[in-house]
Design an enzyme around this catalytic site. Structure first.
Site, short mmCIF file in Angstrom:
data_model
loop_
_atom_site.label_atom_id
_atom_site.label_comp_id
_atom_site.label_asym_id
_atom_site.label_seq_id
_atom_site.Cartn_x
_atom_site.Cartn_y
_atom_site.Cartn_z
N GLU A 122 0.92 -1.28 -0.08
CA GLU A 122 0.07 -0.02 0.02
C GLU A 122 0.70 1.32 -0.30
O GLU A 122 0.61 2.05 -0.58
CB GLU A 122 -1.07 -0.05 1.11
CG GLU A 122 -1.90 -1.03 1.34
CD GLU A 122 -1.43 -2.01 2.27
OE1 GLU A 122 -0.28 -2.55 1.81
OE2 GLU A 122 -1.86 -2.62 3.12
N CYS A 155 -2.56 -2.93 7.48
CA CYS A 155 -1.96 -2.81 8.81
C CYS A 155 -2.28 -1.28 9.31
O CYS A 155 -2.61 -0.60 8.54
CB CYS A 155 -0.53 -3.22 8.99
SG CYS A 155 0.55 -1.88 8.35
N CYS A 194 -0.56 1.31 7.13
CA CYS A 194 -0.87 1.43 5.75
C CYS A 194 -2.49 2.13 5.90
O CYS A 194 -2.70 3.03 5.05
CB CYS A 194 -0.97 0.13 5.04
SG CYS A 194 0.55 -0.41 4.74
#
Lengths: 149, 149
Positions: free
Chosen positions: B52, B80, B83
């Protein structure tokens, strides 16, 4: 501790000289600074180019390792969620920050993220190191911006 | 929608070919893919090199803008916290992800971050797009890793 926050403040001054929001970060291992960076979001026009991300990337490149397990990071402002996540991902041991982000986008979301039990890695957090100069460089920057308008 | 997740899956396969955790991302504006990236954390040894982040950086460079306000991001796995924070920082309009991160580090922390009222930017979230193949490429990767040990 204050010595390293001074080094982060020096980085914030570099950002200021580029008319960037003045935020700086340094990463320390065994009492030695291994990476220094300042916010470059506006000058590079990249959303992820916060001081913390750039400092983590420099440190990883230097150590040839994505794990910075013995590292401490010193940041002049309470990190945003992206940077808090990056600090956890890099397994940084301790975060020291200067000014609290009372009015910005973060509002203690950082502390909630780093203390969330769902994260595998736990990073200790201590805020308010050299709080006054870390906050002042920011408030002066935004005051000048508003006056120019 | 599935077409773009297929493109993200193709990126995940590129990661797999490098023995990286197979996660891919693409960024779409007005029905056109403007950036593609895959996880490179292990091969580059940089903690922030998730799919990302790399896709967002490519898109910002292409548009010469840190704001990706009309963009949608397609990611094969639930992002996560780092990101998720980056997606909000880049002001991305909508996030589509494939597999849910049930056992990993995230465990819906993402959704909590992107829906937190303290964040200035609100990103819509929709998970489970092509969930089966997005999950399978990951479970096969980790099964093979365990078998090799």
């Amino acid at each position: 501790m204050e010595k390293f926050m001074f080094a982060a403040l020096k980085e914030a001054q570099k950002a200021l000289a580029k008319d960037e929001v003045p935020i700086g970060a340094v990463i320390v291992i065994d009492g030695k600074i291994i990476a220094r960076a300042h916010n470059q979001r506006q000058s590079k026009k990249i959303a992820t180019h916060h001081a913390e991300i750039l400092a983590i990337e420099k440190a990883c490149k230097k150590l040839h390792d994505w794990r910075l397990e013995n590292a401490e990071i010193f940041v002049t402002l309470e990190p945003c969620p992206m940077c808090a996540g990056a600090i956890a991902n890099a397994r940084i041991k301790k975060l020291y920050f200067g000014a609290f982000d009372k009015t910005g986008t973060n509002k203690n979301l950082l502390v909630d993220i780093l203390s969330d039990n769902r994260l595998n890695h736990k990073t200790e957090v201590q805020g308010g190191i050299l709080e006054a100069p870390c906050a002042e460089i920011l408030t002066t920057f935004f005051k000048n911006k508003r006056n120019k308008k």
